[in-house]
Design an enzyme around this catalytic site. Sequence first.
Site, short mmCIF file in Angstrom:
data_model
loop_
_atom_site.label_atom_id
_atom_site.label_comp_id
_atom_site.label_asym_id
_atom_site.label_seq_id
_atom_site.Cartn_x
_atom_site.Cartn_y
_atom_site.Cartn_z
N TYR A 143 0.84 -1.19 0.00
CA TYR A 143 0.00 0.00 0.00
C TYR A 143 0.88 1.24 0.00
O TYR A 143 2.01 1.23 0.48
CB TYR A 143 -1.02 0.00 1.14
CG TYR A 143 -0.53 -0.11 2.56
CD1 TYR A 143 0.17 0.93 3.19
CD2 TYR A 143 -0.85 -1.23 3.32
CE1 TYR A 143 0.56 0.84 4.51
CE2 TYR A 143 -0.46 -1.33 4.65
CZ TYR A 143 0.25 -0.29 5.24
OH TYR A 143 0.63 -0.39 6.55
N CYS A 144 0.38 2.30 -0.62
CA CYS A 144 1.12 3.55 -0.81
C CYS A 144 2.51 3.29 -1.39
O CYS A 144 3.52 3.66 -0.80
CB CYS A 144 1.21 4.33 0.50
SG CYS A 144 1.71 6.07 0.29
#
Length: 276
Positions: A143-144
């Site tokens: 994620y990110c």
Amino acid sequence: MLLHLIDRWRFFDQTAPRASFDPKHSFAIDDTLCQSVGTGDSPAVVRAWVHRPTVSLGIQDTRLPHLDEGLKWIKNRGYRYIVRNSGGLAVVLDEGVLNLSLILPDKQRLSIDDAFEAMVELVRRTLADYRLNIEAKEIVGSYCPGRYDLSVGGKKFAGIAQRRLRNGVAVQIYLCVTGSGAERAELIRAFYMIASGGDLSAHRCPDVRPEVMASLEELASRALTISSLTAALRRALSENATVEDGALTAAETERYERDYARMLERNQKLLGPLAE
């Protein structure tokens, strides 16, 4: 080698999570300190901070077509949410995640990569005793995701963002210290599936794969604590510089109130009635 040029630090230890202190306060404090460092009223700053379970959203996340359903799902699992003012996408904050803010003067036009590299150097110095082979590269499926994801053996434990303000630069990193990296990733994976209506590619959502994320505790195969890493951070800073305990000055406190009001306004503008 940028850190070796700094001979004095203000060190803020805000690692005791309090229910009344949410990440909107933290990002406002970083803006306040970024201005102080940028004007030369403060030496460089390192701030260590921890929050209760929260999902920190990026601006792009607020454009998802079923955001209300995604945020409801997050809230039902005991997490708050905010929209931060630095770059990137959704990340998880909780009592096992240590956040660091490295705030540097930017009068010499510090490049984006140099600022990121300074944070990478700081993390490597802090974790030197653990003898981990830390790589800085994008981990696909995290994620990110970004060019300066920090990982060991292909498993990401940290991500970096930065924000520039009035001749100062704030480089912010989250380090998953304890707990399960995969469980945190599963939370974000499910959020994107719900908030995008199941169409990740159409809405430029990361296809999160929980197996590519881990905590430092999992990667080092030894028990770790937020307090032990915070102490290691302070020792790393003290190797080449004077470290003084930080507290906001009267002028900074006044400016912080305005910066916090802007964070509240930002969240209200981007989330409308969904804002917490």
